[in-house]
Design an enzyme around this catalytic site. Structure first.
Site, mmCIF file in Angstrom:
data_model
loop_
_atom_site.group_PDB
_atom_site.id
_atom_site.type_symbol
_atom_site.label_atom_id
_atom_site.label_comp_id
_atom_site.label_asym_id
_atom_site.label_seq_id
_atom_site.Cartn_x
_atom_site.Cartn_y
_atom_site.Cartn_z
ATOM 1 N N GLU A 177 0.866 -1.178 0.000
ATOM 2 C CA GLU A 177 0.000 0.000 0.000
ATOM 3 C C GLU A 177 0.903 1.228 0.000
ATOM 4 O OE1 GLU A 177 -3.512 2.214 2.597
ATOM 5 O OE2 GLU A 177 -2.548 0.416 3.391
ATOM 6 N N ARG A 422 5.647 -12.093 10.085
ATOM 7 C CA ARG A 422 6.244 -10.801 9.780
ATOM 8 C C ARG A 422 7.706 -10.787 10.205
ATOM 9 N NH1 ARG A 422 2.034 -6.315 10.358
ATOM 10 N NH2 ARG A 422 3.669 -5.083 11.325
ATOM 11 N N LYS A 432 4.282 1.099 10.249
ATOM 12 C CA LYS A 432 4.295 2.316 9.428
ATOM 13 C C LYS A 432 3.804 3.514 10.219
ATOM 14 C CE LYS A 432 3.896 0.602 4.683
ATOM 15 N NZ LYS A 432 3.038 0.577 3.475
#
Length: 740
Positions: A177, A422, A432
């Site tokens: 994204e 992750r 983020k």
């Protein structure tokens, strides 16, 4: 087990994305849920009541889905059932002791800082089903599905159409994204996505999942393209989810016509209240062993707009699309399964109104699809064979989850999905939101600050693509949550630079040393460019009348454990002569400003004394040197002593956005920033040969002997050189002793 009927329990509410829990002033954290799990497991081990164990499985599902409030309540209920039970555990045969030298605790969870903890089990290659195989026809399955629906089955027609379109080739996608800069975790995902396709002669799409115009910028898109290319990945195609906005909109209309989507006017708080009732429904059925499909939902659990007619929903969606309704007034929701134990099946949003300009599609649209609606549809439209994601998507991509439900509802092709852990690294944050906080609040100097593990930051610091890829290869793939040591990443770049880099002299905090018996003629010192590879040649440094050493390499009073310079003590200037301190000068504050010494003209090439120092001559060039260290002073920022997490890593969502890191409930992590993460030496001295490439950032990497590996920063010019420390040296015992 027979229980008397109970009213629906009303547990903590599951708040919509970005909102606090309306049922409590403080939301249940991941740590709280894990503590409840630990307490349950202790009791269940002694009293494994079947009903309690079944409820524990429900709790684990909630924990996996990141519904921490539900998980905590379910674990507590399960613990209570086991405590009241008379069931005794079955006797187990003790396993044989491992042979001497065998790995112990292979299943133990990795904990950073615990030297004896084993690494999580990793795989260099994952066994994924081939295109067209039975594992592709049934794209996802799980053993305990029971009588629950499996939406992940491809009908023969759709699968054959897909295989014709792809020519039966493997096709993966890397779908960032564009709401920030990529970090080392994205490098791991890229390595896996592109690596799987390459291994089987397939291809990978780079797709920008750009469904949220409020958070996305062209700046981020450009940076992502640059980072993907920097790591050496070549996508077969670059696409945008926004390329499919028209098709996604038509599919939404089709979904409405099928009676599987509706326009809802509930507010976020009203939606949260409905979900709270649904959570109570789950608890009641679990406690009392009720069949969910035969049990009536409590009043208010479903949206009051859920049974609107198709015609009314089509008209309202038309008004949404035409911009006739206000932002936030309503949304289009998917009509999932309110009895499902997967909370993301509880009617997530598909479209919402946003009067925002999109970085790729401009102002063409005023309604935008959500991540949950878009992700699976574009995977299908692009004929992705294998959709590889991190573990927070696991319940969404379950065979009875919303990913496959939506594709099944629209009679579309269904890709294989597979999830992996992750990438978390000690002394850093990967969220983020937290990275954005560090940047916007000025804790660091931008997204490419060399202290960050963003790919732009690593690149600016001097890391190479090959070292980052080597790190990703070493990590392999695991489904166990884990935190990797930063030292692993540092070792990858250090191992590469050790052989490739020339050796150069530099002094960061210089103090002058006057050689009182210097003859006044040139005294050339031949220094190898690499002591292990003498065929690379030498450079000549003149022993001038005044030389410079590190201030930390001098002490007024000697110590048996100190190998630097001190009064009446001899040391070797690296590759050069021995010098002996015969005096020093101090200013009014007591700071040593100058040292006087004699040199031994017969010592060149002889056996040196214990102390050997790097040095600079008067021919050296003044340089700014930025010495970077760990950004945080603790291994896991946001944790208190003992490793207790104060906040969850990922928060569940109800409005269809991509799962995202929860806003910090505590500011503790910001107080744990290392104050010495950047030390700048403005008056450092380096060999004059470096000035040739000072205006070409990253053009050369080299070792400043005894100091570490360095490169030129993007701020560097020929007139004002600026160096960044890439990584420290692997310190010898002698060097560690000198720092004491």
């Amino acid at each position: 087990r027979v229980s008397s009927p109970r009213p629906f329990a009303v547990p903590r509410a599951i708040a919509p994305m970005g909102d606090a829990d309306p049922a409590s002033s403080e939301p249940v954290t991941q740590s709280g849920a894990k503590t409840a799990k630990k307490n349950f497991e202790k009791v269940a081990k002694k009293k494994p009541d079947p009903a309690g164990l079944a409820l524990g499985e429900e709790a684990q599902a909630a924990l996996t889905a990141k519904d921490f409030g539900a998980a905590k309540d379910l674990f507590t209920q399960a613990q209570t059932l086991c405590e009241a039970s008379d069931v005794k555990p079955a006797k187990q045969v003790k396993p044989a002791k491992p042979s001497e030298g065998a790995s112990e605790g292979a299943a133990a969870k990795h904990k950073p800082g615990k030297g004896t903890a084993d690494e999580p089990e990793v795989q260099k290659e994952v066994n994924l089903p081939a295109p067209g195989s039975d594992g592709h026809r049934v794209a996802k399955n799980k053993a305990n599905l029971g009588d629950l629906p499996n939406y992940a089955v491809n009908i023969e027609t759709r699968l054959n159409e897909h295989l014709v379109e792809t020519n039966s080739k493997w096709r993966t996608r890397f779908p960032p994204e564009p709401n920030g800069y990529l970090h080392i975790g994205h490098a791991k995902a890229m390595h896996f996505d592109f690596g799987v396709a390459k291994r089987f002669g397939g291809e990978t799409y780079l797709r920008f999942d750009d469904t949220n115009p409020d958070a996305e910028k062209q700046e981020y898109i450009d940076s992502i393209l640059s980072s993907v290319a920097w790591l050496g990945h070549t996508p077969a195609k670059v696409t945008y989810s926004s390329n499919y906005f028209d098709k996604l909109h038509s599919l939404a209309i089709e979904l409405i016509k099928k009676g599987k989507a509706y326009v809802c006017h509930q507010t976020k708080l009203e939606t949260a209240a409905s979900r709270q009732l649904l959570q109570g429904f789950q608890l009641k059925c679990a406690r009392e062993g009720l069949a969910k499909k035969d049990t009536e939902l409590p009043p208010g659990a479903a949206s009051p707009h859920r049974e609107r007619s198709v015609e009314e929903n089509l008209e309202l969606f038309r008004q949404m699309t035409a911009g006739e309704l206000k932002e936030g007034e309503c949304s289009l929701r998917m009509k999932g399964d309110l009895r499902s134990d997967i909370t993301s099946m509880w009617d997530l949003a598909a479209y919402r109104i946003k009067f925002a300009v999109h970085p790729h599609s401009g102002d063409k649209y005023v309604v935008y699809p959500t991540y949950d609606y878009t992700h699976c549809l574009v995977d299908s439209l692009e004929n992705i064979t294998h959709s590889l994601c991190t573990l927070e998507f696991e319940t969404r991509q379950a065979p009875n989850g919303p990913y496959y439900w939506l594709l099944d509802a629209l009679d579309m092709y269904k890709p294989v999905t597979w999830e992996f852990a992750r990438c978390n690294i000690t002394y850093n944050v990967m969220s983020k939101r937290k990275l954005n906080r560090l940047v916007t609040d000025g804790f660091v100097a931008g997204w490419d600050d060399p202290r960050l593990l963003t790919l732009e930051g690593l690149r600016r610091r001097g890391y190479t693509p090959s070292s980052v890829n080597a790190f990703c290869e070493e990590l392999g793939v695991t489904r166990n949550d884990n935190v990797q040591h930063l030292s692993k990443l540092e070792k990858c770049i250090r191992d590469e630079l050790e052989e490739n880099c020339d050796r150069i002299f530099g002094v960061l905090d210089p103090i002058p040393v006057d050689i009182v018996n210097h003859p006044g003629v040139e005294l050339p010192v031949s220094c190898p460019l690499h002591p292990k590879f003498l065929d690379r040649g030498n450079r000549i440094i003149q022993l001038t009348k005044t030389v410079f050493v590190e201030r930390s390499d001098f002490r007024e009073v000697d110590d048996s454990n100190f190998f630097g310079l001190a009064p009446n003590k001899a040391v070797r200037l690296l590759f050069g002569y021995n010098i002996t301190c015969v005096g020093f000068e101090k200013d009014e504050s007591g700071k040593v400003t100058r040292i006087t010494a004699t040199y031994d003209p017969e010592s060149l090439g002889t056996k040196p004394p214990k102390g050997t120092l790097h040095w600079a001559s008067t021919e050296f060039v003044q340089t700014e040197v930025r010495v970077y260290d760990k950004l945080f002073a603790v291994e896991v920022p946001g944790c208190v002593e003992g490793g207790k997490e104060l906040e969850p890593a990922v928060e569940p969502t109800v409005d269809g956005e991509e799962p995202h890191e929860k806003e910090a409930a505590s500011e503790l992590w910001l107080t744990q920033i290392n104050p010495d993460s950047l030390i700048t030496h403005f008056g450092a001295l380096v060999e004059p040969s470096l000035s040739v490439c000072a205006g070409e950032p990253l053009s050369k990497r080299f070792q400043l002997q005894r100091l570490g590996y360095f490169t030129f920063d993007k701020d560097s010019t020929h007139e004002k050189p600026v160096l960044n420390r890439i990584v420290t040296l692997k310190e010898s015992k002698d060097l560690k002793a000198m720092k004491k």
